[in-house]
Design a protein around this motif. Sequence first.
Motif, PDB file in Angstrom:
ATOM      1  N   ASN A   4      -2.348  37.224 -13.903  1.00  0.00           N
ATOM      2  CA  ASN A   4      -1.691  36.461 -12.852  1.00  0.00           C
ATOM      3  C   ASN A   4      -0.365  35.874 -13.349  1.00  0.00           C
ATOM      4  O   ASN A   4       0.657  35.943 -12.658  1.00  0.00           O
ATOM      5  CB  ASN A   4      -2.623  35.356 -12.341  1.00  0.00           C
ATOM      6  CG  ASN A   4      -2.112  34.720 -11.067  1.00  0.00           C
ATOM      7  OD1 ASN A   4      -1.504  35.382 -10.229  1.00  0.00           O
ATOM      8  ND2 ASN A   4      -2.360  33.431 -10.920  1.00  0.00           N
ATOM      9  N   ASP A   5      -0.380  35.316 -14.572  1.00  0.00           N
ATOM     10  CA  ASP A   5       0.854  34.778 -15.158  1.00  0.00           C
ATOM     11  C   ASP A   5       1.880  35.888 -15.383  1.00  0.00           C
ATOM     12  O   ASP A   5       3.077  35.688 -15.158  1.00  0.00           O
ATOM     13  CB  ASP A   5       0.558  34.077 -16.488  1.00  0.00           C
ATOM     14  CG  ASP A   5      -0.220  32.783 -16.312  1.00  0.00           C
ATOM     15  OD1 ASP A   5      -0.219  32.228 -15.198  1.00  0.00           O
ATOM     16  OD2 ASP A   5      -0.830  32.336 -17.313  1.00  0.00           O
ATOM     17  N   GLN A   7       2.158  38.707 -13.677  1.00  0.00           N
ATOM     18  CA  GLN A   7       2.694  39.111 -12.376  1.00  0.00           C
ATOM     19  C   GLN A   7       3.747  38.120 -11.885  1.00  0.00           C
ATOM     20  O   GLN A   7       4.799  38.511 -11.389  1.00  0.00           O
ATOM     21  CB  GLN A   7       1.570  39.234 -11.340  1.00  0.00           C
ATOM     22  CG  GLN A   7       2.044  39.744  -9.978  1.00  0.00           C
ATOM     23  CD  GLN A   7       2.559  41.162 -10.029  1.00  0.00           C
ATOM     24  OE1 GLN A   7       1.901  42.040 -10.559  1.00  0.00           O
ATOM     25  NE2 GLN A   7       3.752  41.385  -9.499  1.00  0.00           N
ATOM     26  N   LYS A   8       3.500  36.827 -12.060  1.00  0.00           N
ATOM     27  CA  LYS A   8       4.466  35.802 -11.644  1.00  0.00           C
ATOM     28  C   LYS A   8       5.767  35.928 -12.449  1.00  0.00           C
ATOM     29  O   LYS A   8       6.866  35.833 -11.895  1.00  0.00           O
ATOM     30  CB  LYS A   8       3.879  34.405 -11.818  1.00  0.00           C
ATOM     31  CG  LYS A   8       2.856  34.040 -10.779  1.00  0.00           C
ATOM     32  CD  LYS A   8       2.310  32.646 -11.033  1.00  0.00           C
ATOM     33  CE  LYS A   8       1.209  32.311 -10.044  1.00  0.00           C
ATOM     34  NZ  LYS A   8       0.637  30.988 -10.300  1.00  0.00           N
ATOM     35  N   ALA A   9       5.633  36.141 -13.756  1.00  0.00           N
ATOM     36  CA  ALA A   9       6.816  36.279 -14.609  1.00  0.00           C
ATOM     37  C   ALA A   9       7.609  37.524 -14.218  1.00  0.00           C
ATOM     38  O   ALA A   9       8.843  37.490 -14.144  1.00  0.00           O
ATOM     39  CB  ALA A   9       6.394  36.343 -16.077  1.00  0.00           C
ATOM     40  N   TRP A  10       6.908  38.621 -13.944  1.00  0.00           N
ATOM     41  CA  TRP A  10       7.585  39.866 -13.557  1.00  0.00           C
ATOM     42  C   TRP A  10       8.302  39.680 -12.216  1.00  0.00           C
ATOM     43  O   TRP A  10       9.441  40.117 -12.059  1.00  0.00           O
ATOM     44  CB  TRP A  10       6.594  41.025 -13.481  1.00  0.00           C
ATOM     45  CG  TRP A  10       7.256  42.287 -13.049  1.00  0.00           C
ATOM     46  CD1 TRP A  10       7.179  42.903 -11.840  1.00  0.00           C
ATOM     47  CD2 TRP A  10       8.156  43.096 -13.823  1.00  0.00           C
ATOM     48  NE1 TRP A  10       7.954  44.031 -11.811  1.00  0.00           N
ATOM     49  CE2 TRP A  10       8.571  44.167 -13.018  1.00  0.00           C
ATOM     50  CE3 TRP A  10       8.644  42.996 -15.120  1.00  0.00           C
ATOM     51  CZ2 TRP A  10       9.447  45.145 -13.465  1.00  0.00           C
ATOM     52  CZ3 TRP A  10       9.524  43.977 -15.564  1.00  0.00           C
ATOM     53  CH2 TRP A  10       9.910  45.030 -14.749  1.00  0.00           C
ATOM     54  N   ASN A  11       7.644  39.044 -11.255  1.00  0.00           N
ATOM     55  CA  ASN A  11       8.263  38.805  -9.946  1.00  0.00           C
ATOM     56  C   ASN A  11       9.519  37.959 -10.085  1.00  0.00           C
ATOM     57  O   ASN A  11      10.527  38.221  -9.426  1.00  0.00           O
ATOM     58  CB  ASN A  11       7.273  38.143  -8.992  1.00  0.00           C
ATOM     59  CG  ASN A  11       6.171  39.087  -8.546  1.00  0.00           C
ATOM     60  OD1 ASN A  11       6.294  40.300  -8.648  1.00  0.00           O
ATOM     61  ND2 ASN A  11       5.076  38.514  -8.062  1.00  0.00           N
ATOM     62  N   ALA A  12       9.471  36.939 -10.941  1.00  0.00           N
ATOM     63  CA  ALA A  12      10.646  36.087 -11.162  1.00  0.00           C
ATOM     64  C   ALA A  12      11.790  36.890 -11.783  1.00  0.00           C
ATOM     65  O   ALA A  12      12.947  36.768 -11.370  1.00  0.00           O
ATOM     66  CB  ALA A  12      10.280  34.903 -12.054  1.00  0.00           C
ATOM     67  N   LEU A  13      11.473  37.730 -12.762  1.00  0.00           N
ATOM     68  CA  LEU A  13      12.498  38.567 -13.392  1.00  0.00           C
ATOM     69  C   LEU A  13      13.064  39.572 -12.390  1.00  0.00           C
ATOM     70  O   LEU A  13      14.272  39.776 -12.321  1.00  0.00           O
ATOM     71  CB  LEU A  13      11.930  39.298 -14.613  1.00  0.00           C
ATOM     72  CG  LEU A  13      12.888  40.248 -15.325  1.00  0.00           C
ATOM     73  CD1 LEU A  13      14.079  39.477 -15.900  1.00  0.00           C
ATOM     74  CD2 LEU A  13      12.166  41.010 -16.418  1.00  0.00           C
ATOM     75  N   ALA A  14      12.184  40.200 -11.604  1.00  0.00           N
ATOM     76  CA  ALA A  14      12.607  41.220 -10.641  1.00  0.00           C
ATOM     77  C   ALA A  14      13.557  40.660  -9.586  1.00  0.00           C
ATOM     78  O   ALA A  14      14.389  41.398  -9.043  1.00  0.00           O
ATOM     79  CB  ALA A  14      11.390  41.863  -9.992  1.00  0.00           C
ATOM     80  N   LYS A  15      13.459  39.361  -9.293  1.00  0.00           N
ATOM     81  CA  LYS A  15      14.381  38.740  -8.332  1.00  0.00           C
ATOM     82  C   LYS A  15      15.786  38.634  -8.907  1.00  0.00           C
ATOM     83  O   LYS A  15      16.765  38.583  -8.172  1.00  0.00           O
ATOM     84  CB  LYS A  15      13.878  37.348  -7.937  1.00  0.00           C
ATOM     85  CG  LYS A  15      12.682  37.386  -7.022  1.00  0.00           C
ATOM     86  CD  LYS A  15      12.237  35.985  -6.667  1.00  0.00           C
ATOM     87  CE  LYS A  15      11.000  36.041  -5.786  1.00  0.00           C
ATOM     88  NZ  LYS A  15      10.498  34.710  -5.448  1.00  0.00           N
ATOM     89  N   THR A  16      15.877  38.605 -10.228  1.00  0.00           N
ATOM     90  CA  THR A  16      17.163  38.453 -10.898  1.00  0.00           C
ATOM     91  C   THR A  16      17.772  39.799 -11.283  1.00  0.00           C
ATOM     92  O   THR A  16      18.962  40.029 -11.113  1.00  0.00           O
ATOM     93  CB  THR A  16      17.001  37.596 -12.174  1.00  0.00           C
ATOM     94  OG1 THR A  16      16.377  36.377 -11.810  1.00  0.00           O
ATOM     95  CG2 THR A  16      18.335  37.312 -12.811  1.00  0.00           C
ATOM     96  N   VAL A  17      16.935  40.684 -11.827  1.00  0.00           N
ATOM     97  CA  VAL A  17      17.433  41.967 -12.321  1.00  0.00           C
ATOM     98  C   VAL A  17      16.382  43.044 -12.086  1.00  0.00           C
ATOM     99  O   VAL A  17      15.194  42.810 -12.258  1.00  0.00           O
ATOM    100  CB  VAL A  17      17.798  41.876 -13.829  1.00  0.00           C
ATOM    101  CG1 VAL A  17      16.594  41.528 -14.675  1.00  0.00           C
ATOM    102  CG2 VAL A  17      18.421  43.149 -14.323  1.00  0.00           C
ATOM    103  N   ASP A  18      16.832  44.221 -11.666  1.00  0.00           N
ATOM    104  CA  ASP A  18      15.927  45.352 -11.444  1.00  0.00           C
ATOM    105  C   ASP A  18      15.797  46.111 -12.760  1.00  0.00           C
ATOM    106  O   ASP A  18      16.602  46.967 -13.075  1.00  0.00           O
ATOM    107  CB  ASP A  18      16.461  46.264 -10.343  1.00  0.00           C
ATOM    108  CG  ASP A  18      15.532  47.436 -10.072  1.00  0.00           C
ATOM    109  OD1 ASP A  18      14.367  47.416 -10.531  1.00  0.00           O
ATOM    110  OD2 ASP A  18      15.971  48.386  -9.393  1.00  0.00           O
ATOM    111  N   LEU A  19      14.797  45.763 -13.518  1.00  0.00           N
ATOM    112  CA  LEU A  19      14.576  46.376 -14.825  1.00  0.00           C
ATOM    113  C   LEU A  19      13.472  47.419 -14.688  1.00  0.00           C
ATOM    114  O   LEU A  19      12.339  47.210 -15.082  1.00  0.00           O
ATOM    115  CB  LEU A  19      14.199  45.304 -15.846  1.00  0.00           C
ATOM    116  CG  LEU A  19      14.326  45.685 -17.310  1.00  0.00           C
ATOM    117  CD1 LEU A  19      15.769  46.049 -17.644  1.00  0.00           C
ATOM    118  CD2 LEU A  19      13.872  44.545 -18.194  1.00  0.00           C
ATOM    119  N   SER A  20      13.830  48.542 -14.083  1.00  0.00           N
ATOM    120  CA  SER A  20      12.857  49.599 -13.847  1.00  0.00           C
ATOM    121  C   SER A  20      13.509  50.948 -14.137  1.00  0.00           C
ATOM    122  O   SER A  20      14.729  51.037 -14.253  1.00  0.00           O
ATOM    123  CB  SER A  20      12.368  49.541 -12.400  1.00  0.00           C
ATOM    124  OG  SER A  20      13.444  49.731 -11.503  1.00  0.00           O
TER     125      SER A  20
END
Length: 137
Positions: A4-5, A7-20
């Motif tokens: 869960n932590d 997923q939250k960290a990934w969602n926060a990062l994804a809002k800033t930068v698309d690292l995929s």
Amino acid sequence: MNLNDLQKAWNALAKTVDLSPIHSEKQYRKMVELADMLSDVIGLSKKHPLLNLFELASELIRAYDLEHFDVPDAKPQELLSFLMEQHGLKQSDLPEVGNQSVISQILSGTRELNVRQINSLAKRFKVPAGVFFERAY
């Protein structure tokens, strides 16, 4: 860290930068823009807190380059030497890569280019970063 932590960290990062993984030219351009911005911020620092993000972005660019661009069959130092010759540059003309001693070591093959140097050269010569990555010959 639990799932869960994470997923939250990934969602926060994804809002800033698309690292995929890069699947389109548009994503490629955005990743190159991110790498350029990070390169400008990080400069020559080997301990900058954003260095790992820069290296991840650079690796995504490298993977896309190798898959989508014709990469010359030359060692990185040979390509650098060729580009320097074509542009009439001396070792001292590449401060973004390092001092003359560093350039000399790279050109002789006793030192490998790092990700920051590769991105600086790709930006300067307007070539895909993947052309500077060492491949098995």
